[in-house]
Design a protein around this motif. Sequence first.
Motif: not given
Length: 586
Positions: A363-368, A479-484
């Motif tokens: 997945x291009x999205x990432x947790x941060x 703590x969230x996930x970024x859409x990429x």
Amino acid sequence: MLVLEQYIRLCNGCQGLVIGQPHIITLAEVAQILFCTPRNATLTLNKMQKYGWLSWQPGRGRGNRSILICVIRPDDLVLSIAKEWVQRGEIRPAEAVIAEYKADMPGLWEAYARWMSSHFGVHRAEETGTVDILRLSVDRPFANLDPIQVLLRSQTHLVKQLFDPLVRFDEGTKTVKPHLVYDWERDESGRLWTFTLRKGVLFHHGRKLVADDVCYSIQRLMRGPTPHQWLVSSVEAVEALGDSVVQFRLKEPNELFLQLVSKEYLSIVPRDYAEQMGASFAQMPVGTGAFRLLRNDDSMLVLEAFEPYFAGRPFLDRVEIWCVPQLEGAGMEDGTPWLKSAQDERKQGEESGSAWQEIARLESCFQYVSFNAAKKGPLRSDAFRQYLAGLIDPVQMRADLGGTREGMEGWLDMPLSSPAEEHAGVALSLYTYPDEDHAEDAEWIRDRCAQAGIRIEIVYATPEELARPEVMQKADLVVDSANVDEREEVSLLEFLQAGALSMSHHLATGTKERIAREVAGMLHAKTDRQRKRIAAKIMRELLEACTFVPLYQNRVNMLAHPRLAHVHLDAHGWIDFSRLIFRMET
């Protein structure tokens, strides 16, 4: 359901009763078991007999014994009633009745889950003709499908099926292509963009798309407030020049404007229908997309192929997404899933055979996890943020938690710092969603920080709650996930500027001003190479300032049944329904 409860009470209350066998009992004893009068007991027994649950032969005369035959086991009856609800399309009542009795009826939930799983996957039904149906399950209903309001990737995926933007970004060629428009022009100043709309494009409610719909869709995003208002921050005005031409005037040149216009949040909605529906538009929207929405409630969402879709009708006739909490997987009639996790398959040591196709992608999205440097407190300190970033070691997190978590591609892992005793005793709040992966990540961070004497309080919030600016500003960590996706520079802008993500609220004033200058330079850069260089510089500055720690990306590994074709995972790990083809056995 009172009569069901009474039947269960009757079966459990008759000592020595055997299902299907005659049981001698008096009407007075039945009334005592059911906590009612003999008259009401008679009415209840007659009702149960009418339903076919039991046979009742009353004795003659007062006090004479009667013959009772209970013909169905209580757990089978509960399951049968739940099935009836499901077959009527009412998933929530079925879930409720199972939930009420599963604790006292061993095996009830498992039997229900097995039966429900047989409904998922691709089915061919004979209705007014042959109908190909894809049926999936989710754990929560879709309350909001308005393009300018959606927050979750699952919602955004459905927006892609229901709506269309003016242009589309081709992930293969990395170029923007016409979609709802034939073409576009830009004047020499770079501020005036003119789009010519396709003629004959229909909304799902039957009206043709016109330029006024485009203006309305853009202007309602400009008016805000919405999480995606950042997309139109460079737009000064939008105007309809007749029915087929739309003109955008920008505040200043923006080399990423076409990519911004291709975002799903800028999909075009019909002005008349949206204004008529008001707040209800979010639940039952109308667009121009490959599928139209037939139903959306707390039981299920139903999409139907839109026959006159301008870009070509999808193969699937209908997509049904049933809301079945705690039920995973999509099965065929024989219980074999159409799509299954390759990772689970390998864990179980099973072989699916070479005919199955494996579809995998990171997945291009990432947790941060972000640090609120804008809030008064210890996170204002550069040294403390650096120390905290070192504690939250993503490499160690991935090793400890495992699963589908993998290292970052295109993003930097933070180095581990040395512990420092002076930070012990600090208390921080960490906000996140209650989803399993978010909860695991938050608990790992809490436990990791506890070893250094830093107390973390985890606060779980819904996506809608966490999207509120005042909640973001209150949180110390998120703590969230970024859409990429393939639009990398636009994805970076979303990460920094979207109102529903923490970075727009957590950056210190000085950092925010520096980043804003870099972003302006990126929007004015004439070449992809220049923009990528600036984007890399922005990310490096964010990491060096310890504003956030990128944790991991998820790898999606699926096995697709041989009769499924065109199974393609997008950057967010979802399958495009409009491209899917199902080949029946001959």
